[in-house]
Design a protein around this motif. Sequence first.
Motif, PDB file in Angstrom:
ATOM      1  N   ASP A 149       6.747   9.094   9.534  1.00 24.73           N
ATOM      2  CA  ASP A 149       7.061   8.877   8.188  1.00 24.73           C
ATOM      3  C   ASP A 149       8.168   9.766   7.832  1.00 24.73           C
ATOM      4  N   ASP A 309      -0.887   9.339   1.497  1.00 24.71           N
ATOM      5  CA  ASP A 309       0.189   8.966   0.396  1.00 24.71           C
ATOM      6  C   ASP A 309       1.339   8.429   1.150  1.00 24.71           C
ATOM      7  N   ASN A 313       2.864   4.861   0.540  1.00 25.06           N
ATOM      8  CA  ASN A 313       4.204   4.534   0.293  1.00 25.06           C
ATOM      9  C   ASN A 313       4.946   3.494   1.065  1.00 25.06           C
ATOM     10  N   ARG A 314       4.878   3.350   2.339  1.00 26.67           N
ATOM     11  CA  ARG A 314       5.392   2.435   2.947  1.00 26.67           C
ATOM     12  C   ARG A 314       5.106   1.086   2.833  1.00 26.67           C
ATOM     13  N   LEU A 315       3.838   1.049   1.793  1.00 25.49           N
ATOM     14  CA  LEU A 315       3.437  -0.272   1.486  1.00 25.49           C
ATOM     15  C   LEU A 315       3.670  -0.585  -0.170  1.00 25.49           C
ATOM     16  N   SER A 316       4.638   0.185  -0.756  1.00 25.39           N
ATOM     17  CA  SER A 316       4.787   0.284  -2.046  1.00 25.39           C
ATOM     18  C   SER A 316       3.505   0.656  -2.654  1.00 25.39           C
ATOM     19  N   MET A 317       2.659   1.378  -2.183  1.00 27.05           N
ATOM     20  CA  MET A 317       1.425   1.539  -2.892  1.00 27.05           C
ATOM     21  C   MET A 317       1.112   2.940  -3.285  1.00 27.05           C
ATOM     22  N   GLN A 318       0.153   3.281  -3.962  1.00 22.20           N
ATOM     23  CA  GLN A 318      -0.161   4.652  -4.325  1.00 22.20           C
ATOM     24  C   GLN A 318      -1.674   4.795  -4.281  1.00 22.20           C
ATOM     25  N   TRP A 345      -1.915 -10.144  -2.973  1.00 27.67           N
ATOM     26  CA  TRP A 345      -1.620  -8.802  -2.238  1.00 27.67           C
ATOM     27  C   TRP A 345      -1.062  -9.354  -1.008  1.00 27.67           C
ATOM     28  N   GLU A 348       2.416 -10.823  -0.923  1.00 28.56           N
ATOM     29  CA  GLU A 348       3.402  -9.824  -1.390  1.00 28.56           C
ATOM     30  C   GLU A 348       3.595  -8.635  -0.256  1.00 28.56           C
ATOM     31  N   LYS A 349       2.569  -8.587   0.583  1.00 29.75           N
ATOM     32  CA  LYS A 349       2.722  -7.302   1.569  1.00 29.75           C
ATOM     33  C   LYS A 349       3.163  -7.852   2.830  1.00 29.75           C
ATOM     34  N   VAL A 352       6.389  -7.008   4.765  1.00 32.91           N
ATOM     35  CA  VAL A 352       6.408  -5.497   5.205  1.00 32.91           C
ATOM     36  C   VAL A 352       5.531  -5.294   6.484  1.00 32.91           C
TER      37      VAL A 352
END
Length: 378
Positions: A149, A309, A313-318, A345, A348-349, A352
Amino acid sequence: MGTPVKRIVISGYYGFNNSGDEAVLQSILLALQEQGERQGVTFHPVVLSVSPAETARTYGVESAHRMRPMELWRAIRGADGLISGGGSLLQDETSPKTIPYYIGIIRLAQLLGKPVFIYSQGIGPVHRPKFFGWIRSAFRRCRLITVRDEESKALLQRMGLSGSEVEVVPDPVMGMPLKSAARHREPGGEERVLAPVIGVSVRFWNKDRSELDAAAEALRRVMDETDASVRFLPFHLPADEEASEYVAERLGETYKHRISFARGVTHPQDMLAEAASVSVLLGMRLHSLIYAAGRYVPMVGISYDPKIDQFLNRLSMQAACSTQAPDAAAIADALLQLLRGRQAWRDEKRQVIERLKSDAHRPAERIAAFYAKGRKQR
């Protein structure tokens, strides 16, 4: 001239019955085999493990005891190189002895003139400034430095390494395939007619168990509002099984018939198949979330460490919440939202995730190229 055989020692947190770390090992072994075949190099792995007989039997590799100095010295002296990784090896959050051990292995290999490859490690947290110099000195003599990361790269730069020396790649487990014989429900298939299954990977963290109480309260609400069942996926035995039972007890007798356990699952690809078969996954363990993502299973994270986290973040998630501030309502809302919108979901994912899975093999590709190049130059 035949295909060269390269003995390569692999150092990590192996043999401790932690499914996440065993998945890292399995992923590295499979990636080395695949990339070696592509580039004309045969790798003979020698894995450093606290349970060498079990590691050798599970993965069909040679193994040496990670805590016996003469075994370590003989393994590294007779090798053509050392892989250090992956996982969170260089951190002093859990113990001040961890960094000296793994840096000691790297330095021994370097003293014996062996090339060292840092394989998709998560660096930090490092609280003791004296370790900065240790890591910087050892890493500057490595042939390859890959981290999982951007935060790990930034930390190495604060230690004095240049950004050009460090490459960010996904966690190796993103590239781990299912066993060829595995049977699992493909997303969007049977789940349209069967009740959804929530996979749950929990661990002990807070002394007051507030994080597990919040998970139980959230699961109760979701089971109240849907016909979902719960399947516990313990990653680190026996502790995670005990944490799972703690949560199950708090769900009460009402839901007992809708609860099951994946007990005694130790091979990482077997646990990957378990994660692949659920509808949504609630995870505290990093690799439970990575398993889910790798099989396009929507996930909800509870963060106890920055690495959770960083992956999300790499999946644009929290994360739904952290263990510092457990929030049952936030966990339940996130689960319910994903149960209703699983296919959206995935759509969308997907792109990536496919990129992360492909890039996870990059360190093995670079290592195979290093040895293939040496073969062609002779």
